[in-house]
Design a protein around this motif. Structure first.
Motif, mmCIF file in Angstrom:
data_model
loop_
_atom_site.group_PDB
_atom_site.id
_atom_site.type_symbol
_atom_site.label_atom_id
_atom_site.label_comp_id
_atom_site.label_asym_id
_atom_site.label_seq_id
_atom_site.Cartn_x
_atom_site.Cartn_y
_atom_site.Cartn_z
ATOM 1 N N GLU A 12 47.053 -30.493 15.735
ATOM 2 C CA GLU A 12 47.397 -31.588 14.836
ATOM 3 C C GLU A 12 47.697 -31.032 13.450
ATOM 4 O OE1 GLU A 12 44.850 -34.957 14.861
ATOM 5 O OE2 GLU A 12 44.642 -34.917 17.039
ATOM 6 N N LEU A 13 48.867 -31.353 12.938
ATOM 7 C CA LEU A 13 49.319 -30.883 11.634
ATOM 8 C C LEU A 13 49.902 -32.076 10.881
ATOM 9 C CD1 LEU A 13 51.409 -27.851 12.950
ATOM 10 C CD2 LEU A 13 49.072 -27.780 12.158
ATOM 11 N N THR A 14 50.308 -31.853 9.645
ATOM 12 C CA THR A 14 51.048 -32.874 8.904
ATOM 13 C C THR A 14 52.430 -32.319 8.607
ATOM 14 O OG1 THR A 14 50.258 -32.069 6.768
ATOM 15 C CG2 THR A 14 48.967 -33.799 7.824
ATOM 16 N N GLY A 15 53.377 -33.196 8.296
ATOM 17 C CA GLY A 15 54.702 -32.675 7.999
ATOM 18 C C GLY A 15 55.697 -33.733 7.626
ATOM 19 N N THR A 62 52.879 -28.574 7.627
ATOM 20 C CA THR A 62 51.799 -28.054 6.793
ATOM 21 C C THR A 62 50.619 -27.717 7.685
ATOM 22 O OG1 THR A 62 52.528 -29.452 4.966
ATOM 23 C CG2 THR A 62 50.319 -28.516 4.802
ATOM 24 N N LEU A 63 50.188 -26.461 7.649
ATOM 25 C CA LEU A 63 49.064 -25.996 8.456
ATOM 26 C C LEU A 63 47.749 -26.363 7.781
ATOM 27 C CD1 LEU A 63 50.401 -22.444 9.418
ATOM 28 C CD2 LEU A 63 50.566 -24.563 10.736
ATOM 29 N N TRP A 64 46.657 -26.132 8.491
ATOM 30 C CA TRP A 64 45.320 -26.482 7.989
ATOM 31 C C TRP A 64 45.003 -25.817 6.661
ATOM 32 C CZ3 TRP A 64 46.074 -21.992 10.331
ATOM 33 C CH2 TRP A 64 45.247 -20.928 10.025
ATOM 34 N N ASP A 67 49.404 -23.872 4.184
ATOM 35 C CA ASP A 67 50.659 -23.121 4.329
ATOM 36 C C ASP A 67 51.725 -24.053 4.887
ATOM 37 O OD1 ASP A 67 49.828 -20.696 3.405
ATOM 38 O OD2 ASP A 67 49.727 -19.714 5.362
ATOM 39 N N LYS A 68 52.937 -23.919 4.363
ATOM 40 C CA LYS A 68 54.050 -24.712 4.890
ATOM 41 C C LYS A 68 54.955 -23.784 5.688
ATOM 42 C CE LYS A 68 54.277 -28.312 1.392
ATOM 43 N NZ LYS A 68 54.004 -29.498 2.134
ATOM 44 N N ILE A 69 55.401 -24.281 6.833
ATOM 45 C CA ILE A 69 56.366 -23.517 7.617
ATOM 46 C C ILE A 69 57.592 -24.384 7.847
ATOM 47 C CG2 ILE A 69 54.718 -21.972 8.734
ATOM 48 C CD1 ILE A 69 54.765 -23.728 11.175
ATOM 49 N N GLN A 99 56.035 -18.319 14.710
ATOM 50 C CA GLN A 99 55.361 -18.577 15.983
ATOM 51 C C GLN A 99 53.951 -17.984 15.962
ATOM 52 O OE1 GLN A 99 57.375 -17.009 19.467
ATOM 53 N NE2 GLN A 99 56.789 -18.814 20.628
ATOM 54 N N MET A 100 53.794 -16.808 15.354
ATOM 55 C CA MET A 100 52.484 -16.169 15.260
ATOM 56 C C MET A 100 51.537 -16.987 14.386
ATOM 57 S SD MET A 100 50.628 -13.776 16.346
ATOM 58 C CE MET A 100 51.652 -12.491 16.981
ATOM 59 N N ARG A 101 52.039 -17.590 13.310
ATOM 60 C CA ARG A 101 51.192 -18.412 12.443
ATOM 61 C C ARG A 101 50.668 -19.634 13.199
ATOM 62 N NH1 ARG A 101 54.718 -19.060 7.116
ATOM 63 N NH2 ARG A 101 52.938 -20.203 6.325
ATOM 64 N N ILE A 102 51.510 -20.218 14.046
ATOM 65 C CA ILE A 102 51.058 -21.353 14.857
ATOM 66 C C ILE A 102 50.026 -20.873 15.871
ATOM 67 C CG2 ILE A 102 51.768 -23.071 16.572
ATOM 68 C CD1 ILE A 102 54.368 -23.384 14.992
ATOM 69 N N GLN A 103 50.236 -19.692 16.433
ATOM 70 C CA GLN A 103 49.278 -19.140 17.401
ATOM 71 C C GLN A 103 47.926 -18.879 16.732
ATOM 72 O OE1 GLN A 103 50.780 -15.739 19.485
ATOM 73 N NE2 GLN A 103 48.939 -15.482 20.695
#
Length: 117
Positions: A12-15, A62-64, A67-69, A99-103
Motif C-alpha cells: 500500500e502506497l500513496t500517489g 510515494t513510498l513509506w 521517497d517518490k518514484i 524495481q529494486m526500491r519497490i522490492q
C-alpha cells in the motif's frame, strides 16, 4: 480465507497519476489516486478520473519513507463503482533501480507485519 496466489506481495502506497493528452502541448493534470495494492509488476488504484484501458500513464508513487518514484503504467482493467473507477495496471519500462526500491519496500513491509503478530 482465500490463498493469495499472486506472484509478488502487494503493497500500500500513496500517489498521483498524471493525465497527459496524447499529441497535446505537453500540459498535464495531476490527479490524486488511492493505491489499493502495488507490487514489482503492477498496481491497483482508485480515482474519480476516467482512464482508458490499454493507454499508458505516468504516475508518481510515494513510498513509506517519503521517497517518490516516477513510473509508467499501462491500464489493463477497469471497474466503475458509483463515482469511482478501480483500475489495474502493469508497470512498463521500469528501470531496475526503481524495481529494486519497490522490492526493498516489500521486504520492510513484510518484516513489520511479522513483528506486529
Amino acid at each position: 480465507m482465500m490463498e493469495d496466489k499472486r506472484k509478488h506481495k502487494r503493497l500500500e502506497l500513496t500517489g498521483e497519476i498524471l493525465i497527459k493528452e496524447l499529441g497535446g502541448s505537453g500540459n498535464h493534470e495531476a490527479v490524486d489516486i488511492k493505491i489499493t495494492d502495488c507490487s514489482r509488476d503492477g498496481i491497483g488504484f482508485s480515482t474519480t478520473e476516467a482512464l482508458t484501458i490499454g493507454s499508458n500513464y505516468e504516475a508518481n508513487l510515494t513510498l513509506w519513507n517519503k521517497d517518490k518514484i516516477n513510473v509508467f503504467i499501462q491500464i489493463v482493467r477497469a471497474v466503475k463503482d458509483g463515482d469511482m473507477y478501480h483500475y489495474g495496471g502493469i508497470f512498463i519500462g521500469m528501470p531496475d533501480d526503481v524495481q529494486m526500491r519497490i522490492q526493498v519496500y516489500e521486504t520492510v513491509s513484510d518484516e513489520l507485519a511479522h513483528q506486529g503478530k
